[in-house]
Design an enzyme around this catalytic site. Structure first.
Site, PDB file in Angstrom:
ATOM      1  N   PRO A 136       0.791  -1.238   0.000  1.00  0.00           N
ATOM      2  CA  PRO A 136       0.000   0.000   0.000  1.00  0.00           C
ATOM      3  C   PRO A 136       0.823   1.288   0.000  1.00  0.00           C
ATOM      4  CG  PRO A 136       0.154  -0.842   2.223  1.00  0.00           C
ATOM      5  CD  PRO A 136       0.909  -1.815   1.353  1.00  0.00           C
ATOM      6  N   GLU A 137       2.114   1.198  -0.267  1.00  0.00           N
ATOM      7  CA  GLU A 137       2.990   2.370  -0.156  1.00  0.00           C
ATOM      8  C   GLU A 137       2.512   3.572  -0.964  1.00  0.00           C
ATOM      9  OE1 GLU A 137       5.887  -1.117   0.571  1.00  0.00           O
ATOM     10  OE2 GLU A 137       4.018  -0.734  -0.484  1.00  0.00           O
TER      11      GLU A 137
END
Length: 257
Positions: A136-137
């Site tokens: 999810p960066e």
């Protein structure tokens, strides 16, 4: 006290167990955890009894990625400090491949961002049915940079692109279909099934498994002919090991009677 350590280490029989021990923080990665895992890996590598290493998380989750305090530190750090911080995690990922015995991730709960990277950096990934994986960066403007090098070697280009640009979580079943997970075990029997799975390494030749692991990853950047030549070289080395000669002698003895 031992249970206050960010990383726990133990050996039972031929199995070394490394446990991320920050359950209240979903085993988020910080420098203490990264250093602790690296120290534990080196300790296991130096122990001739160890045939396999299992990395797991205490509590519900395997690892939720970078610790919030570590993220706050990044925003205020100098270029040199960020380089040093990034290289600490880089060294961990490299070390897992350099360790002479198989390193197995036992994933329960969530393995996200750097946690997903840590799991997929291991040689084998065993997941509980309810486990979830994700990168999810991009949702916070970050790039899954180093973990992408690992992901790209595990899944197809199209699947890698979707995972790192959409930032969505996927189930253990999807992760297995993608090539990120080797085996899925039921939640209620996960620990027992992991123990049974890794016990298979106990009777195998440590030197043969080590040479096989090294050769497999060494082939990544080789041409076909170079890979064959390197394989021939390792074949000769394996034949000369004491373990191979003794095991071949026993095998021949059994089949000649």
């Amino acid at each position: 006290m031992a249970d206050e350590q960010p990383v726990l280490y133990s050996v039972e029989g031929a199995v070394a167990r490394i446990t991320l021990n920050r359950p209240d923080k979903r085993n988020a990665l910080n420098e203490a955890v990264i250093v602790g895992v690296k120290e534990s890996l080196r300790r296991a590598a130096d122990d001739e009894r160890v045939r396999v290493i299992v990395i797991a998380g205490a509590g519900k989750d395997f690892c939720s990625g970078a610790d919030l305090s570590a993220l706050q530190k990044i925003t205020k750090a100098t270029v040199d400090e960020n380089v040093e911080d990034a290289h600490s995690l880089l060294d961990l990922f490299l070390l897992i491949r350099q360790i002479p015995v198989p390193v197995v991730a036992a994933v329960t709960g969530r393995a996200l961002a750097g946690g997903a990277g840590l799991a997929s950096a291991c040689d084998l990934v065993l997941a509980a049915e309810s486990a979830r994986f994700g990168y999810p960066e991009v949702k916070i403007g970050f790039v899954p940079a180093m973990v992408m090098a690992i992901l790209r070697r595990n899944v197809s280009e199209k699947r890698a692109f979707a995972l790192v640009t959409r930032g969505a979580e996927i189930t253990a079943q999807e992760a297995q279909a993608f090539g990120l997970v080797n085996e899925i075990f039921a939640d209620e029997s996960f620990e027992d099934q992991v123990a049974s799975y890794v016990s298979g390494f106990e009777k195998l030749s440590r030197s043969a498994v080590s040479l096989t692991k090294t050769l497999l990853y060494q082939m990544d950047g080789l041409s076909f002919s170079a890979a064959l030549q390197t394989g021939a070289d390792v074949n000769v080395i394996a034949r000369l090991t004491k373990d191979c000669q003794e095991r071949v002698a026993r095998f021949l003895s059994k089949n000649q009677t």
